[in-house]
Each structure stands twice: as structure tokens, then as C-alpha cells.
Write a protein that holds these residues in place. Structure first.
Motif, PDB file in Angstrom:
ATOM      1  N   ASP A  58      34.361  52.012  86.185  1.00  0.00           N
ATOM      2  CA  ASP A  58      35.773  52.417  86.235  1.00  0.00           C
ATOM      3  C   ASP A  58      36.717  51.299  85.797  1.00  0.00           C
ATOM      4  N   LEU A  59      36.282  50.045  85.875  1.00  0.00           N
ATOM      5  CA  LEU A  59      37.115  48.912  85.457  1.00  0.00           C
ATOM      6  C   LEU A  59      37.139  48.712  83.944  1.00  0.00           C
ATOM      7  N   TRP A  60      36.142  49.232  83.243  1.00  0.00           N
ATOM      8  CA  TRP A  60      35.976  48.927  81.822  1.00  0.00           C
ATOM      9  C   TRP A  60      37.210  49.224  80.980  1.00  0.00           C
ATOM     10  N   PRO A  61      37.833  50.406  81.096  1.00  0.00           N
ATOM     11  CA  PRO A  61      39.009  50.658  80.242  1.00  0.00           C
ATOM     12  C   PRO A  61      40.121  49.631  80.453  1.00  0.00           C
ATOM     13  N   GLY A  62      40.403  49.298  81.704  1.00  0.00           N
ATOM     14  CA  GLY A  62      41.463  48.326  81.982  1.00  0.00           C
ATOM     15  C   GLY A  62      41.128  46.939  81.450  1.00  0.00           C
ATOM     16  N   LEU A  63      39.891  46.532  81.632  1.00  0.00           N
ATOM     17  CA  LEU A  63      39.484  45.211  81.131  1.00  0.00           C
ATOM     18  C   LEU A  63      39.529  45.165  79.610  1.00  0.00           C
ATOM     19  N   ASN A  64      39.115  46.258  78.979  1.00  0.00           N
ATOM     20  CA  ASN A  64      39.157  46.281  77.518  1.00  0.00           C
ATOM     21  C   ASN A  64      40.598  46.261  77.014  1.00  0.00           C
ATOM     22  N   HIS A  65      41.510  46.943  77.714  1.00  0.00           N
ATOM     23  CA  HIS A  65      42.929  46.887  77.342  1.00  0.00           C
ATOM     24  C   HIS A  65      43.459  45.456  77.478  1.00  0.00           C
ATOM     25  N   LEU A  66      43.081  44.762  78.541  1.00  0.00           N
ATOM     26  CA  LEU A  66      43.510  43.363  78.705  1.00  0.00           C
ATOM     27  C   LEU A  66      42.952  42.483  77.587  1.00  0.00           C
ATOM     28  N   THR A  85      32.235  46.458  69.953  1.00  0.00           N
ATOM     29  CA  THR A  85      31.979  47.386  68.858  1.00  0.00           C
ATOM     30  C   THR A  85      31.202  48.601  69.351  1.00  0.00           C
ATOM     31  N   HIS A  86      31.483  49.731  68.711  1.00  0.00           N
ATOM     32  CA  HIS A  86      30.797  50.982  69.017  1.00  0.00           C
ATOM     33  C   HIS A  86      29.388  50.907  68.445  1.00  0.00           C
ATOM     34  N   ASP A  87      28.398  51.203  69.275  1.00  0.00           N
ATOM     35  CA  ASP A  87      27.005  51.086  68.856  1.00  0.00           C
ATOM     36  C   ASP A  87      26.662  52.001  67.683  1.00  0.00           C
ATOM     37  N   ALA A  88      27.248  53.203  67.638  1.00  0.00           N
ATOM     38  CA  ALA A  88      26.893  54.171  66.607  1.00  0.00           C
ATOM     39  C   ALA A  88      27.514  53.868  65.244  1.00  0.00           C
ATOM     40  N   CYS A  89      28.812  53.529  65.211  1.00  0.00           N
ATOM     41  CA  CYS A  89      29.472  53.361  63.913  1.00  0.00           C
ATOM     42  C   CYS A  89      29.883  51.920  63.614  1.00  0.00           C
ATOM     43  N   GLN A  97      41.000  53.738  73.497  1.00  0.00           N
ATOM     44  CA  GLN A  97      39.574  53.614  73.811  1.00  0.00           C
ATOM     45  C   GLN A  97      38.737  54.667  73.093  1.00  0.00           C
ATOM     46  N   THR A  98      39.178  55.038  71.890  1.00  0.00           N
ATOM     47  CA  THR A  98      38.373  55.911  71.040  1.00  0.00           C
ATOM     48  C   THR A  98      38.187  55.210  69.711  1.00  0.00           C
ATOM     49  N   ARG A  99      37.336  55.767  68.908  1.00  0.00           N
ATOM     50  CA  ARG A  99      37.068  55.194  67.598  1.00  0.00           C
ATOM     51  C   ARG A  99      37.635  56.130  66.554  1.00  0.00           C
ATOM     52  N   ASP A 100      38.607  55.648  65.756  1.00  0.00           N
ATOM     53  CA  ASP A 100      39.232  56.487  64.734  1.00  0.00           C
ATOM     54  C   ASP A 100      38.202  57.013  63.733  1.00  0.00           C
ATOM     55  N   ARG A 101      37.272  56.169  63.363  1.00  0.00           N
ATOM     56  CA  ARG A 101      36.308  56.516  62.318  1.00  0.00           C
ATOM     57  C   ARG A 101      35.430  57.704  62.721  1.00  0.00           C
ATOM     58  N   PRO A 108      31.448  51.402  78.279  1.00  0.00           N
ATOM     59  CA  PRO A 108      30.388  50.395  78.349  1.00  0.00           C
ATOM     60  C   PRO A 108      29.000  50.953  78.024  1.00  0.00           C
ATOM     61  N   GLN A 109      28.828  52.264  78.105  1.00  0.00           N
ATOM     62  CA  GLN A 109      27.521  52.836  77.811  1.00  0.00           C
ATOM     63  C   GLN A 109      27.229  52.906  76.317  1.00  0.00           C
ATOM     64  N   ASN A 110      28.246  52.896  75.470  1.00  0.00           N
ATOM     65  CA  ASN A 110      27.999  53.052  74.034  1.00  0.00           C
ATOM     66  C   ASN A 110      28.669  51.962  73.188  1.00  0.00           C
ATOM     67  N   THR A 111      28.959  50.823  73.806  1.00  0.00           N
ATOM     68  CA  THR A 111      29.534  49.693  73.071  1.00  0.00           C
ATOM     69  C   THR A 111      28.781  48.421  73.412  1.00  0.00           C
ATOM     70  N   THR A 112      28.949  47.432  72.563  1.00  0.00           N
ATOM     71  CA  THR A 112      28.346  46.123  72.776  1.00  0.00           C
ATOM     72  C   THR A 112      29.422  45.068  72.571  1.00  0.00           C
ATOM     73  N   GLY A 113      29.445  44.079  73.451  1.00  0.00           N
ATOM     74  CA  GLY A 113      30.378  42.963  73.305  1.00  0.00           C
ATOM     75  C   GLY A 113      29.686  41.802  72.632  1.00  0.00           C
ATOM     76  N   PHE A 114      30.369  41.188  71.683  1.00  0.00           N
ATOM     77  CA  PHE A 114      29.835  40.037  70.973  1.00  0.00           C
ATOM     78  C   PHE A 114      30.766  38.860  71.160  1.00  0.00           C
ATOM     79  N   SER A 115      30.205  37.723  71.452  1.00  0.00           N
ATOM     80  CA  SER A 115      30.992  36.508  71.637  1.00  0.00           C
ATOM     81  C   SER A 115      30.878  35.649  70.393  1.00  0.00           C
ATOM     82  N   ARG A 116      32.014  35.154  69.923  1.00  0.00           N
ATOM     83  CA  ARG A 116      31.958  34.219  68.785  1.00  0.00           C
ATOM     84  C   ARG A 116      31.888  32.788  69.308  1.00  0.00           C
TER      85      ARG A 116
END
Length: 121
Positions: A58-66, A85-89, A97-101, A108-116
Motif C-alpha cells: 500500500d505504500l508503493w504508490p506514495g513512495l514512487n510519487h515521492l 521500469t515496467h517489466d513488460a515494456c 502510476q500507469t504506463r502510457d506506452r 511493485p509486482q510488475n516493476t523493477t527498480g534500478f540504482s545508478r
């Protein structure tokens, strides 16, 4: 924590062991508050993974907005330190919190976070 800079009064980055202790303390605190669940995935040596509970999901949307807010108003040199990034596209979440494409609702179930940011061990 030692300064480790060789110059009196001049701070430097903490050693990796300090970072590891801080991360472990943070993970345990999130576990205590029911945001994460620790699961054993290997024995000898014991290794654990931390997964989001329903409370954490339940925290994921708020954290992603931050995260997006910080990237927009306080951009880091060289780009965002973390991208989601969205795992599928392979696209990134928009403000809703949607993907335009592909139109998928992201979480969090269908995305992956990458650290630079690279940490030397």
C-alpha cells in the motif's frame, strides 16, 4: 563512524560495513512495523529476502510519487539515482502510476527498480 578522510574535522563516506549495519537496522525496523516480511531462502549460510507485506504494498504508490517528485525538483547530476521500469515494456511510470506506452497499471509486482549509484565493497 570514523571520518576516514585523513584530514582532521573533514568527514568522508562511511565504510561499507557502516552502510550494511544501517541498511540492516532499517530493514529490521520496517519488519517490526509490518511493512516487510523476512523469509529464509538459503541455509548454510542463512540468507534472507525481504518482501513487501500488504501494508508495504500500500505504500508503493506514495513512495514512487515521492521518488518522481525528488527527481523533478531536485535532479541529481547524471540523472536519477534510482529508476523504476515496467517489466513488460521497459517504460517508466507516469504521474498516475500507469504506463502510457502499454496502459498497464504499475506497482511493485510488475516493476523493477534500478540504482545508478554503485557501492564499492
Amino acid at each position: 563512524m570514523s571520518t576516514g578522510s585523513g584530514e582532521p574535522g573533514r568527514p568522508s563516506l562511511a565504510s561499507p560495513s557502516d552502510h550494511d549495519r544501517l541498511a540492516l537496522c532499517s530493514l529490521r525496523r520496517l519488519e517490526e512495523h509490518g511493512v516487510l516480511e523476512r523469509r529464509l531462502y538459503q541455509e548454510r549460510p542463512d540468507r534472507y529476502e525481504y518482501v513487501l507485506t500488504d501494508k508495504g504494498l500500500d505504500l508503493w504508490p506514495g513512495l514512487n510519487h515521492l521518488l518522481q517528485w525528488g527527481d523533478r525538483y531536485y535532479p541529481a547530476p547524471g540523472g536519477p539515482p534510482v529508476t523504476v521500469t515496467h517489466d513488460a515494456c521497459g517504460g517508466q511510470p507516469d504521474r498516475h502510476q500507469t504506463r502510457d506506452r502499454c496502459g498497464a497499471a504499475l506497482g511493485p509486482q510488475n516493476t523493477t527498480g534500478f540504482s545508478r549509484v554503485r557501492r564499492d565493497s
